[in-house]
Design a protein around this motif. Structure first.
Motif, PDB file in Angstrom:
ATOM      1  N   UNK A 224     -31.162  52.105 -17.104  1.00  0.00           N
ATOM      2  CA  UNK A 224     -30.197  51.964 -16.011  1.00  0.00           C
ATOM      3  C   UNK A 224     -29.377  50.682 -16.120  1.00  0.00           C
ATOM      4  N   UNK A 225     -30.046  49.583 -16.484  1.00  0.00           N
ATOM      5  CA  UNK A 225     -29.332  48.299 -16.519  1.00  0.00           C
ATOM      6  C   UNK A 225     -28.116  48.379 -17.430  1.00  0.00           C
ATOM      7  N   UNK A 226     -28.338  48.777 -18.639  1.00  0.00           N
ATOM      8  CA  UNK A 226     -27.237  48.754 -19.592  1.00  0.00           C
ATOM      9  C   UNK A 226     -26.402  50.032 -19.518  1.00  0.00           C
ATOM     10  N   UNK A 227     -27.028  51.128 -19.097  1.00  0.00           N
ATOM     11  CA  UNK A 227     -26.275  52.375 -18.936  1.00  0.00           C
ATOM     12  C   UNK A 227     -25.171  52.222 -17.908  1.00  0.00           C
ATOM     13  N   UNK A 228     -25.490  51.570 -16.789  1.00  0.00           N
ATOM     14  CA  UNK A 228     -24.460  51.368 -15.763  1.00  0.00           C
ATOM     15  C   UNK A 228     -23.488  50.262 -16.170  1.00  0.00           C
ATOM     16  N   UNK A 229     -23.986  49.252 -16.906  1.00  0.00           N
ATOM     17  CA  UNK A 229     -23.095  48.158 -17.315  1.00  0.00           C
ATOM     18  C   UNK A 229     -21.984  48.683 -18.225  1.00  0.00           C
ATOM     19  N   UNK A 230     -22.323  49.561 -19.137  1.00  0.00           N
ATOM     20  CA  UNK A 230     -21.301  50.069 -20.062  1.00  0.00           C
ATOM     21  C   UNK A 230     -20.308  50.981 -19.316  1.00  0.00           C
ATOM     22  N   UNK A 231     -20.764  51.627 -18.270  1.00  0.00           N
ATOM     23  CA  UNK A 231     -19.845  52.445 -17.470  1.00  0.00           C
ATOM     24  C   UNK A 231     -18.865  51.551 -16.719  1.00  0.00           C
TER      25      UNK A 231
END
Lengths: 341, 195
Positions: A224-231
């Motif tokens: 979630x941390x990086x998945x949302x950051x890249x979005x």
């Protein structure tokens, strides 16, 4: 995307040995054989392109951020802990990932969009430093203040570091319609992911969970941390995110986090930070499996364009350098920052 | 020594200083749309690439932290429709069709909230060398406008003036029973009036 210690500060293109983007290179340097001739396997020329772009973006990042730092937080330039250089490296990586995301979304990565990628990298670095570097009480207070910023727009600037952070945010918000329904949801999802991660770390509850639940929770947190950051990054560099690419951006972000966590394994353990990759029994093999699953999904699901190819080449390069870093860090007790310089 | 501060940074930081002058600061801008997104008729699961109706029991628990609220089904998302809840366009909710008026109210709320400060700054600026120079430039610009352009500008300024007066009258008539500028209330679709 976090930065603590040497997190996210590597220079993927500069640090990997030449030729390591090929399956032969993977075998030679990591000892982890990958299936030869896989459809996602990046062309060596594409790996070279990553190298070239990184070199150019490093200069762009310096030209953009140094004046801002000099204006708002000049002390950072003299910071003995090399924090400034780490900020530049994270922003450089973010600029490159932003390039891939922008082209995946179907838009050219022009100068204005590149600037947004740089600013977002700087913003992430500073926000993470607030959460990671000033102790548990400050972490909780910063989370409250960032939530206030997101719910009311108010941010009480108290220090030069905060002044730089807010100036960067102001520039980002002025450059993009931040009330776009998908972008604002991505920002809030990223905030929630950061908060869950922090609560997990500060509360220490994860250690009490049964092992299977513990691993599932840690893996989901990383995702979630990086998945949302890249979005969020994509939202800042592209005018619109089609729903059809959202799952693949999320997959790419999750993979970046797992690769990061493997590279930072030993420094994380020294700081008592549990991650999925430092808790599984065979981390290198686990990461290899995650890498193969994620990269195949990305290659098959994303539109076949230059953005997809750049993303796959970058991730392959990044995977290699972080495997190498993990090995080197195992041999050294000191920070692996020196690995890259 | 610190370098010169770009104008945009100065404005952004000055706006934050305004908060200290208010006893009960009202929201400046609300990026947070968590509540509205959670109540949207559709939820898109970015982990499984699946589009659900809100509340569908087939949404995996591991995807709860990666759901995007949608008010309409974009054409490219129909292929991701969940086979259990079968989301249909019938359930689509209205997106903000009144985006333009939201902008007007947004501008008015800022004027309303910071009116005294803006006026004070305006007076100071008018007396400054830059202000006098700008005034001379504006006077020249106005003189050089064609009759029709001048009339159009006059209509716009009069309309804005009239609108402000109307809003002020409406505000008084609410007699304090409602939120002063409406900033704290949710917009109809929760997207902040995105056009």
């Amino acid at each position: 995307m976090r930065h603590r210690d040497d997190r996210n500060t590597n220079r993927p293109a500069a640090s990997a040995p030449r030729g390591s983007g090929t399956s032969r290179g993977l075998d030679r340097h990591s000892g982890l054989a990958l299936p030869g001739g896989a459809s996602w396997q990046p062309d060596p020329a594409e790996i070279e392109r990553v190298d070239t772009l990184i070199r150019g973006y490093r200069e762009d990042v310096l030209a953009c951020l140094e004046p801002a730092v000099r204006t708002h937080y000049p002390e950072l330039l003299d910071n003995p802990g090399e924090e400034y250089r780490k900020m530049l490296e994270l922003s450089t990586k973010m600029t490159l990932v932003g390039h891939a995301c922008c082209e995946i979304a179907g838009y050219p990565y022009d100068e204005r969009r590149r600037l947004n990628g740089i600013l977002f990298g700087c913003c992430c670095f500073l926000a993470d430093s607030f959460i990671d570097d000033f102790g548990p009480d400050a972490t909780r207070e910063y989370l409250e203040r960032i939530e206030l910023l997101l719910t009311t727009g108010w941010f009480d600037v108290r220090t030069e570091r905060e002044q730089l952070f807010y100036a960067i945010i102001g520039r980002l918000f002025a450059a993009r319609d931040v009330l776009d329904p998908i972008l604002r949801q991505a920002i809030l999802l990223l905030f929630e992911a950061q908060r869950r991660d922090t609560e997990l770390r500060l509360g220490g509850d994860v250690a009490a969970l049964p092992r299977r639940e513990q691993l599932a929770l840690l893996r989901r947190c990383a995702r979630d941390r990086s998945g949302h950051a890249i979005t969020v990054l994509t939202g800042f560099v592209a005018p619109e995110i089609e729903l059809s690419i959202l799952p693949y951006l999320f997959t790419a972000g999750a993979l970046i986090m797992h690769i990061d966590d493997h590279g930072d394994c030993y420094s994380d353990l020294r700081h008592g930070r549990l991650t999925y990759l430092n808790q599984v029994r065979n981390p290198a093999a686990t990461l290899r499996k995650i890498f193969l699953d994620h990269i195949a999904r990305l290659h098959a699901g994303l539109p076949a364009n230059a953005g997809r190819d750049l993303m796959v080449a970058f991730l392959t390069r990044y995977f290699l350098t972080r495997l190498e870093k993990h090995k080197l860090e195992k041999q050294r007790s000191d920070s692996a920052w020196a690995v890259y310089e | 020594m610190a370098a010169a501060e770009p104008l945009g940074d100065v404005i952004a930081l000055k706006i934050q200083e305004l908060r200290r002058r208010q006893s009960e600061p009202r929201p400046l801008v609300r990026i947070d749309n968590r509540e509205a997104a959670a109540n949207a008729p559709f939820q898109f699961d970015t982990v499984e690439a699946r589009l659900h109706r809100n509340g569908c029991r087939a949404i995996p628990s591991g995807s709860r932290t990666a759901l995007y609220g949608l008010w309409q089904i974009p054409p490219q998302a129909r292929q991701y429709a969940c086979a259990v809840c079968r989301p249909e366009a019938d359930d689509e909710d209205e997106m903000a069709s009144d985006g333009v008026t939201d902008y007007v109210f947004g501008v008015l709320s800022v004027i309303d909230q910071f009116g005294s400060v803006i006026r004070e700054r305006g007076r100071e600026f008018r007396e400054s060398a830059e202000g006098r120079q700008l005034k001379a430039g504006l006077d020249g610009l106005f003189r050089n406008l064609e009759d029709r352009e001048r009339a159009t500008l006059q209509v716009v300024l009069t309309s804005l003036d009239g609108l402000l007066a109307t809003i002020a009258d409406l505000d008084k008539s609410f007699d304090g029973t409602q939120s002063h500028n409406g900033n704290g209330t949710q917009s109809r679709n929760g997207d902040g009036g995105h056009p």
